[in-house]
Write an enzyme that holds these catalytic residues in place. Structure first.
Site, PDB file in Angstrom:
ATOM      1  N   PHE A 109       0.812  -1.220   0.000  1.00 25.01           N
ATOM      2  CA  PHE A 109       0.000   0.000   0.000  1.00 25.01           C
ATOM      3  C   PHE A 109       0.841   1.265   0.000  1.00 25.01           C
ATOM      4  CE2 PHE A 109      -0.387   2.447   3.996  1.00 25.01           C
ATOM      5  CZ  PHE A 109       0.528   1.762   4.779  1.00 25.01           C
ATOM      6  N   LYS A 110       2.117   1.154   0.302  1.00 24.90           N
ATOM      7  CA  LYS A 110       2.943   2.367   0.344  1.00 24.90           C
ATOM      8  C   LYS A 110       3.049   3.037  -1.024  1.00 24.90           C
ATOM      9  CE  LYS A 110       5.211   1.535   4.661  1.00 24.90           C
ATOM     10  NZ  LYS A 110       4.551   0.276   5.062  1.00 24.90           N
ATOM     11  N   ASP A 111       2.793   2.265  -2.092  1.00 26.33           N
ATOM     12  CA  ASP A 111       2.786   2.869  -3.430  1.00 26.33           C
ATOM     13  C   ASP A 111       1.724   3.963  -3.563  1.00 26.33           C
ATOM     14  OD1 ASP A 111       4.821   1.184  -4.481  1.00 26.33           O
ATOM     15  OD2 ASP A 111       3.349  -0.394  -4.883  1.00 26.33           O
TER      16      ASP A 111
END
Ligand SMILES: *Cc1c(COP(=O)(O)O)cnc(C)c1O
Length: 461
Positions: A109-111
């Site tokens: 999810f850091k993208d």
């Protein structure tokens, strides 16, 4: 919209300056002076929007120093790199709704935040004729998402230190297979702590920091939190498409960035019935919410490594609100933490905390069991971080609520744990299969600060 520090030591600054400042210069974290308020009618009018269109509505309400068309372009480019047409789709399985946040380039999810941050950095640097040298340490996820966020971007170099041979092979390859000229992977013969200590030492060398325009991409940057607020709106709209119902979010938590974004959405007026903070054995935040016990202990290594954190950096943002925006109280709390290893709270404060969040901790055995059971019953594969949130939701949130569980990584990223749970390795997505045989570039180096500093200087000049 202007931004202030939780420690009260800076004059209010506009959005672009807040992005470039990262950590406030007084040691605090930056927050908007107030939260834009969304009415029920506005929320309904957003139902038909695509993810990037919704992102523009939410983000632009916090940004008044970038022209609308430019901001739209930055958002569109950030989410064009996602492989799912909905960007963050919601899938239902066995009484819960899985919010899939892992369709970006590095499958975590850091993208969602770092693609946006990379584009914003490039935009502001070009406008100011400045450049930035990002330096960071990673145990896996953040480093690869940051590298993919800034690869090939003008005005930016990135140097990421990781412990040689100590990240998962997939995580290492996701970083070292990026061979753009502005990306510098450094594999340190040492531990993650060695990497982090050297990065801290470089930032503490103020002369070096100034001369080489060092910057960070850690989770304290306001632009990262802001990008994450969007998917709370998106998921809320999807699970109420067929009619109104209460909505709760279960968030596997490490640095408190993701769940703080949910708190911001709620403060903006999104009707969130429950924000459930799920932890693994590193459960300081669960102890805090349930018993008012915010005392540090040692970090335990678990099967959900991105949540193996004791001091959650974004927690300070919440404290600022809990203390009714009084920076003196924030400073006093952190003095107490430094001196006594704990922060104490009044009964009134704890009442407020429990209105804002509920929490539970899920241990490793339960995590693996949840991956196995969930797969058996639904055919759906969870990664170990997402499994912590799903188990928490099943235990803590009522079944008549839309229980939105944030799925923060693709199961194939943590294939060994998944295999332990289901007896077979998870299918390998093409993005991971393609890593095999790609050319790589990486500098292996002793854990020697002088060597790292020389390497940075050589590659910047
Ligand atoms: C970073 C991360 C988390 C924790 O998110 P925070 O914003 O630090 O609370 C959870 N799961 C995965 C897979 C992550 O990479």
């Amino acid at each position: 919209m202007r931004y202030i520090s939780t420690r009260g030591g800076i004059q209010p600054i506009p959005f672009k300056d807040a992005v470039m400042m990262g950590l406030a210069t007084d040691g605090g974290l930056l927050l908007p002076e107030s939260y834009p308020q969304i009415t029920a009618g506005q929320l309904e009018s957003w139902r038909k929007l695509s993810y990037p269109e919704l992102a523009f509505q939410v983000i632009s309400s916090f940004v008044d120093d970038i022209p609308a068309n430019d901001l739209k372009g930055l958002i569109d480019r950030s989410y064009a790199t996602f492989t799912h047409p909905e960007i963050t789709p919601v899938v239902s399985a066995d009484g819960v709704c899985i919010l899939e946040l892992f369709h970006g380039v590095t499958l975590a999810f850091k993208d969602v935040a770092l693609q946006f941050l990379g584009n914003i950095f490039e935009y502001i640097l070009a406008e100011r004729h400045e450049h930035l040298n990002i330096i960071g340490a990673t145990s896996g996820d953040t480093g690869s998402a940051a590298i993919h966020g800034v690869r090939g971007k003008k005005g930016i170099n990135i140097f990421i230190l990781h412990p040689h041979g100590k990240t998962s092979p997939v995580q290492a390859r996701q970083m070292t297979s990026v061979t753009d000229a502005n990306v510098h992977n450094i594999a340190i013969e040492g531990t993650f702590d060695d990497c982090q200590d050297m990065v801290k030492a470089l930032f503490n060398d103020l002369e070096f920091k100034e001369k080489y325009s060092l910057g960070a991409v850690n989770s304290i940057n306001w632009a990262r939190v802001l990008a994450q607020v969007v998917y709370y709106f998106y998921a809320w709209l999807r699970v109420t498409d067929t009619g109104p119902r209460p909505v709760g979010f279960a968030v596997p938590t490490g640095n408190f960035g993701d769940i703080f974004a949910g708190y911001v959405a709620k403060r903006m007026g999104l009707p969130v019935a429950k924000l459930l903070l799920a932890t693994n054995e590193n459960n300081i935040l669960t102890r805090f919410i349930n018993r008012g016990d915010y005392s540090l202990s040692a970090v335990v290594s678990t099967v959900s490594p991105s949540m193996d954190i004791q001091v959650a950096s974004n927690f300070e943002r919440y404290l600022f609100h809990l203390y009714h925006e009084d920076p003196a109280r924030v400073r006093a709390a952190f003095d107490e933490l430094k001196g006594q290893g704990r922060i104490t709270f009044t009964p009134q404060e704890l009442d407020q905390v429990r209105q804002d969040f509920c929490s539970t901790s899920v241990d490793q055995a339960q995590t693996i069991e949840t991956i196995g059971n969930f797969h058996k019953e639904t055919g759906y594969l969870l990664d170990p971080h997402s499994a912590v949130g799903v188990k928490a939701a099943l235990d803590m949130l009522p079944a008549d609520m839309a229980r939105v569980c944030l799925a923060t990584a693709h199961p194939a990223k943590f294939g060994e744990v998944v295999e332990q749970a289901i007896g077979a390795p998870p299918p390998v997505p093409s993005a991971i299969a393609a890593l095999d045989g790609m050319p790589t570039r990486c500098e292996v180096m002793a854990a020697d600060l002088d060597k790292v500093r020389e390497f940075v200087i050589r590659n910047v000049e």
